[in-house]
Motif scaffolding. Structure first.
Motif, PDB file in Angstrom:
ATOM      1  N   GLY A  14       6.760  46.510 -46.633  1.00 28.17           N
ATOM      2  CA  GLY A  14       5.531  46.448 -45.856  1.00 28.17           C
ATOM      3  C   GLY A  14       5.765  45.966 -44.436  1.00 28.17           C
ATOM      4  N   ALA A  15       6.627  44.966 -44.288  1.00 25.90           N
ATOM      5  CA  ALA A  15       6.919  44.462 -42.946  1.00 25.90           C
ATOM      6  C   ALA A  15       7.581  45.528 -42.087  1.00 25.90           C
ATOM      7  CB  ALA A  15       7.814  43.227 -43.047  1.00 25.90           C
ATOM      8  N   VAL A  16       8.525  46.260 -42.668  1.00 25.61           N
ATOM      9  CA  VAL A  16       9.220  47.306 -41.916  1.00 25.61           C
ATOM     10  C   VAL A  16       8.270  48.446 -41.558  1.00 25.61           C
ATOM     11  CG1 VAL A  16      11.073  49.021 -42.024  1.00 25.61           C
ATOM     12  CG2 VAL A  16      11.464  46.716 -42.896  1.00 25.61           C
ATOM     13  N   VAL A  17       7.399  48.826 -42.493  1.00 23.24           N
ATOM     14  CA  VAL A  17       6.416  49.879 -42.206  1.00 23.24           C
ATOM     15  C   VAL A  17       5.501  49.446 -41.063  1.00 23.24           C
ATOM     16  CG1 VAL A  17       4.385  51.072 -43.118  1.00 23.24           C
ATOM     17  CG2 VAL A  17       6.453  50.918 -44.499  1.00 23.24           C
ATOM     18  N   GLY A  18       5.073  48.205 -41.076  1.00 25.56           N
ATOM     19  CA  GLY A  18       4.245  47.698 -39.992  1.00 25.56           C
ATOM     20  C   GLY A  18       4.969  47.725 -38.659  1.00 25.56           C
ATOM     21  N   GLU A  19       6.266  47.428 -38.683  1.00 22.01           N
ATOM     22  CA  GLU A  19       7.059  47.466 -37.446  1.00 22.01           C
ATOM     23  C   GLU A  19       7.245  48.887 -36.943  1.00 22.01           C
ATOM     24  OE1 GLU A  19       9.625  43.433 -38.561  1.00 22.01           O
ATOM     25  OE2 GLU A  19      10.523  45.429 -38.777  1.00 22.01           O
ATOM     26  N   PHE A  20       7.273  49.848 -37.847  1.00 25.87           N
ATOM     27  CA  PHE A  20       7.355  51.245 -37.428  1.00 25.87           C
ATOM     28  C   PHE A  20       6.143  51.645 -36.581  1.00 25.87           C
ATOM     29  CE2 PHE A  20      10.207  52.831 -41.125  1.00 25.87           C
ATOM     30  CZ  PHE A  20      11.338  52.481 -40.396  1.00 25.87           C
ATOM     31  N   ILE A  21       4.970  51.187 -36.994  1.00 21.18           N
ATOM     32  CA  ILE A  21       3.734  51.626 -36.354  1.00 21.18           C
ATOM     33  C   ILE A  21       3.568  50.984 -34.980  1.00 21.18           C
ATOM     34  CG2 ILE A  21       1.238  51.779 -36.594  1.00 21.18           C
ATOM     35  CD1 ILE A  21       2.885  53.452 -38.593  1.00 21.18           C
ATOM     36  N   GLY A  22       3.835  49.697 -34.891  1.00 19.25           N
ATOM     37  CA  GLY A  22       3.678  49.025 -33.608  1.00 19.25           C
ATOM     38  C   GLY A  22       4.307  47.651 -33.635  1.00 19.25           C
ATOM     39  N   ALA A  23       5.396  47.477 -32.899  1.00 11.19           N
ATOM     40  CA  ALA A  23       6.071  46.183 -32.870  1.00 11.19           C
ATOM     41  C   ALA A  23       6.966  46.113 -31.640  1.00 11.19           C
ATOM     42  CB  ALA A  23       6.903  45.970 -34.140  1.00 11.19           C
ATOM     43  N   LYS A  24       7.316  44.907 -31.284  1.00 14.23           N
ATOM     44  CA  LYS A  24       8.239  44.677 -30.177  1.00 14.23           C
ATOM     45  C   LYS A  24       9.548  44.054 -30.658  1.00 14.23           C
ATOM     46  CE  LYS A  24       4.443  44.046 -26.888  1.00 14.23           C
ATOM     47  NZ  LYS A  24       3.806  43.114 -25.920  1.00 14.23           N
ATOM     48  N   GLU A  25       9.607  43.724 -31.936  1.00  8.64           N
ATOM     49  CA  GLU A  25      10.809  43.133 -32.510  1.00  8.64           C
ATOM     50  C   GLU A  25      10.780  43.311 -34.016  1.00  8.64           C
ATOM     51  OE1 GLU A  25      10.797  39.020 -31.445  1.00  8.64           O
ATOM     52  OE2 GLU A  25       8.684  38.756 -31.921  1.00  8.64           O
ATOM     53  N   GLY A  26      11.924  43.073 -34.657  1.00  8.73           N
ATOM     54  CA  GLY A  26      12.045  43.263 -36.102  1.00  8.73           C
ATOM     55  C   GLY A  26      13.017  44.374 -36.424  1.00  8.73           C
ATOM     56  N   LEU A  27      13.466  44.431 -37.674  1.00 10.99           N
ATOM     57  CA  LEU A  27      14.428  45.445 -38.082  1.00 10.99           C
ATOM     58  C   LEU A  27      13.822  46.845 -38.056  1.00 10.99           C
ATOM     59  CD1 LEU A  27      16.305  43.670 -41.030  1.00 10.99           C
ATOM     60  CD2 LEU A  27      16.988  43.877 -38.626  1.00 10.99           C
ATOM     61  N   GLY A  28      12.521  46.968 -38.353  1.00 13.71           N
ATOM     62  CA  GLY A  28      11.874  48.270 -38.244  1.00 13.71           C
ATOM     63  C   GLY A  28      11.873  48.761 -36.802  1.00 13.71           C
ATOM     64  N   TYR A  29      11.575  47.868 -35.883  1.00 16.88           N
ATOM     65  CA  TYR A  29      11.640  48.205 -34.460  1.00 16.88           C
ATOM     66  C   TYR A  29      13.066  48.591 -34.065  1.00 16.88           C
ATOM     67  CZ  TYR A  29      11.696  47.401 -29.390  1.00 16.88           C
ATOM     68  OH  TYR A  29      11.870  47.525 -28.035  1.00 16.88           O
ATOM     69  N   LEU A  30      14.055  47.872 -34.598  1.00 19.43           N
ATOM     70  CA  LEU A  30      15.455  48.180 -34.294  1.00 19.43           C
ATOM     71  C   LEU A  30      15.844  49.547 -34.845  1.00 19.43           C
ATOM     72  CD1 LEU A  30      18.009  47.041 -32.993  1.00 19.43           C
ATOM     73  CD2 LEU A  30      18.588  45.992 -35.192  1.00 19.43           C
ATOM     74  N   LEU A  31      15.319  49.901 -36.016  1.00 18.49           N
ATOM     75  CA  LEU A  31      15.572  51.233 -36.560  1.00 18.49           C
ATOM     76  C   LEU A  31      15.035  52.321 -35.632  1.00 18.49           C
ATOM     77  CD1 LEU A  31      14.874  50.987 -40.414  1.00 18.49           C
ATOM     78  CD2 LEU A  31      16.980  51.781 -39.315  1.00 18.49           C
ATOM     79  N   LEU A  32      13.839  52.115 -35.102  1.00 16.95           N
ATOM     80  CA  LEU A  32      13.278  53.092 -34.176  1.00 16.95           C
ATOM     81  C   LEU A  32      14.120  53.195 -32.910  1.00 16.95           C
ATOM     82  CD1 LEU A  32       9.436  52.364 -34.435  1.00 16.95           C
ATOM     83  CD2 LEU A  32      10.720  54.255 -35.447  1.00 16.95           C
ATOM     84  N   GLN A  33      14.614  52.067 -32.423  1.00 20.59           N
ATOM     85  CA  GLN A  33      15.436  52.090 -31.215  1.00 20.59           C
ATOM     86  C   GLN A  33      16.731  52.855 -31.434  1.00 20.59           C
ATOM     87  OE1 GLN A  33      12.877  51.161 -29.053  1.00 20.59           O
ATOM     88  NE2 GLN A  33      14.640  50.458 -27.891  1.00 20.59           N
ATOM     89  N   THR A  34      17.386  52.629 -32.553  1.00 20.34           N
ATOM     90  CA  THR A  34      18.621  53.358 -32.839  1.00 20.34           C
ATOM     91  C   THR A  34      18.346  54.846 -33.050  1.00 20.34           C
ATOM     92  OG1 THR A  34      18.396  52.771 -35.196  1.00 20.34           O
ATOM     93  CG2 THR A  34      19.784  51.352 -33.825  1.00 20.34           C
ATOM     94  N   ASN A  35      17.183  55.166 -33.586  1.00 18.08           N
ATOM     95  CA  ASN A  35      16.813  56.565 -33.756  1.00 18.08           C
ATOM     96  C   ASN A  35      16.598  57.234 -32.403  1.00 18.08           C
ATOM     97  OD1 ASN A  35      16.002  58.953 -35.111  1.00 18.08           O
ATOM     98  ND2 ASN A  35      13.862  58.391 -34.848  1.00 18.08           N
ATOM     99  N   TYR A  36      15.904  56.550 -31.493  1.00 18.58           N
ATOM    100  CA  TYR A  36      15.682  57.095 -30.153  1.00 18.58           C
ATOM    101  C   TYR A  36      17.011  57.307 -29.418  1.00 18.58           C
ATOM    102  CZ  TYR A  36      10.754  55.881 -30.808  1.00 18.58           C
ATOM    103  OH  TYR A  36       9.462  55.787 -31.276  1.00 18.58           O
ATOM    104  N   ASN A  37      17.951  56.403 -29.649  1.00 18.10           N
ATOM    105  CA  ASN A  37      19.270  56.516 -29.010  1.00 18.10           C
ATOM    106  C   ASN A  37      20.202  57.460 -29.762  1.00 18.10           C
ATOM    107  OD1 ASN A  37      18.485  54.609 -27.086  1.00 18.10           O
ATOM    108  ND2 ASN A  37      19.209  52.895 -28.343  1.00 18.10           N
ATOM    109  N   PHE A  38      19.728  58.008 -30.873  1.00 23.07           N
ATOM    110  CA  PHE A  38      20.504  58.916 -31.710  1.00 23.07           C
ATOM    111  C   PHE A  38      21.816  58.271 -32.170  1.00 23.07           C
ATOM    112  CE2 PHE A  38      21.867  63.202 -33.047  1.00 23.07           C
ATOM    113  CZ  PHE A  38      20.663  63.617 -33.600  1.00 23.07           C
ATOM    114  N   ASP A  39      21.739  56.974 -32.443  1.00 24.55           N
ATOM    115  CA  ASP A  39      22.895  56.234 -32.959  1.00 24.55           C
ATOM    116  C   ASP A  39      22.743  56.152 -34.480  1.00 24.55           C
ATOM    117  OD1 ASP A  39      25.026  54.623 -33.440  1.00 24.55           O
ATOM    118  OD2 ASP A  39      24.458  53.040 -32.021  1.00 24.55           O
TER     119      ASP A  39
END
Length: 267
Positions: free
Chosen positions: A201-226
Motif C-alpha cells: 500500500g505504501a509503495v502504491v501510494g508513492e507511485f501516485i504522488g510522492a517526493k520520496e520513498g522506494l516507490g518514488y525511487l522506482l519511478l525515477q529509475t524507470n524514467y531514467n530507463f535504468d
C-alpha cells in the motif's frame, strides 16, 4: 561447567533448509547464463550480476537510505492503523450479531473497490506527504486482519464457553480465557498478511504522488530507463517483506506456542 549444546537440525525433517537456497541458486544461475544465450538485451532484462552491481551502488548512496526510511515508516504506521481498526471492529462484529448484519455489507463492498483507484483520492485529501501513504497502507492491510479476527473469535470451543458460563463466568472472562486464545493463531495469520500488504500500500501510494520513498525511487529509475536499478529496488522491497514476515512468525512462535502449526514446525 559445560555450555548447553543446541539440538542439531535434522535436514530430513526440515528439507526446506536445503531446498530454499538450492532453488535460489538454480534460478540465479539459469537467469545469468540464459539472458546472453537467448540474445536478450541487458536493458530489457539485466543479468543478476548487473543487478548486484546496481544494488551495491544503491546501498552506497545516502539518498537511498532516506527513501527506505520513508517507506518503512509509512508501512509501519499504516500497518498499526489498519490492524488497530480491524481488531476493534472485528471484535465488536464477532460479539454482536446486529453490528455484523449492519456493517459487513458495507465493509465487503468497500473491499471490492480497487485500492489503486483510491490512491489519487487520498493524495487529493491528504496531500503528497506521508499521510496519504499511511492511509493507503492502512486501507489495504485492514480487511485481511478484520476477517481473521472475526473468524478467530468465532472459532472458540463452544463446550468450553458453555462450561465457563455455567460456572458463572462473565462475558469478559469468557472472552479473555477462551475466545482470545483461540483467536490468536488467526490474528497472527492476519498480521502476517497485513504487514506485507501495508508495504504494498505504501509503495502504491508513492507511485501516485510522492517526493520520496522506494516507490518514488522506482519511478525515477524507470524514467531514467535504468532497469538494473529497478530490479535492485524490487529486491530491497522483497527483502523488506521477508524481514517483516519473519518478525511476525517469530512473535507467533513465542506467543502462540500451543498452536498445532508451531508444534509441527518445532517451535
Amino acid at each position: 561447567m559445560k555450555r548447553p549444546t543446541r539440538p542439531r537440525v535434522d535436514l530430513k525433517e526440515r528439507p526446506e533448509l536445503l531446498l530454499v537456497p538450492a532453488v535460489f541458486v538454480t534460478v540465479v544461475l539459469t537467469w545469468e547464463f540464459a539472458v546472453p544465450a537467448l540474445g536478450v538485451d541487458d536493458y530489457v532484462l539485466p543479468r543478476p550480476s548487473q543487478i548486484l552491481l546496481a544494488l551495491r551502488t544503491l546501498l552506497s548512496d545516502p539518498l537511498f537510505w532516506g527513501h527506505l526510511r520513508v517507506t518503512v515508516l509509512e508501512s509501519l504506521y499504516g500497518f498499526l492503523l489498519g490492524v488497530g481498526a480491524a481488531v476493534v471492529l472485528g471484535t465488536v462484529i464477532a460479539q454482536v450479531r446486529l453490528v455484523e448484519r449492519a456493517l459487513m455489507p458495507y465493509v465487503v463492498a468497500f473491499q471490492t473497490v480497487p485500492k489503486v483507484a483510491l490512491a489519487p483520492l487520498f493524495v487529493v485529501w491528504f496531500g503528497f506527504g506521508m499521510t496519504s501513504k499511511v492511509v493507503m497502507a492502512a486501507v489495504i492491510s485492514f480487511f485481511p486482519m478484520l476477517v481473521n479476527v472475526i473468524e478467530g473469535l468465532r472459532s472458540a470451543d463452544a463446550d468450553r464457553i458453555q462450561m465457563l458460563t455455567v460456572f458463572g463466568a462473565s462475558r469478559f472472562q469468557v472472552f479473555r480465557m477462551v475466545r482470545l486464545p483461540s483467536a490468536l493463531p488467526f490474528v497472527f495469520a492476519g498480521l502476517d498478511i497485513g504487514i506485507v500488504f501495508s508495504i504494498l500500500g505504501a509503495v502504491v501510494g508513492e507511485f501516485i504522488g510522492a517526493k520520496e520513498g522506494l516507490g518514488y525511487l522506482l519511478l525515477q529509475t524507470n524514467y531514467n530507463f535504468d532497469i538494473a536499478a529497478m530490479f535492485a529496488v524490487l529486491a530491497v522491497l522483497s527483502v523488506l517483506g521477508l524481514i517483516a514476515h519473519f518478525i511476525i512468525r517469530f512473535a507467533q512462535r513465542r506467543l502462540v506456542f500451543w498452536s498445532e502449526e508451531n508444534r509441527v514446525l518445532g517451535a
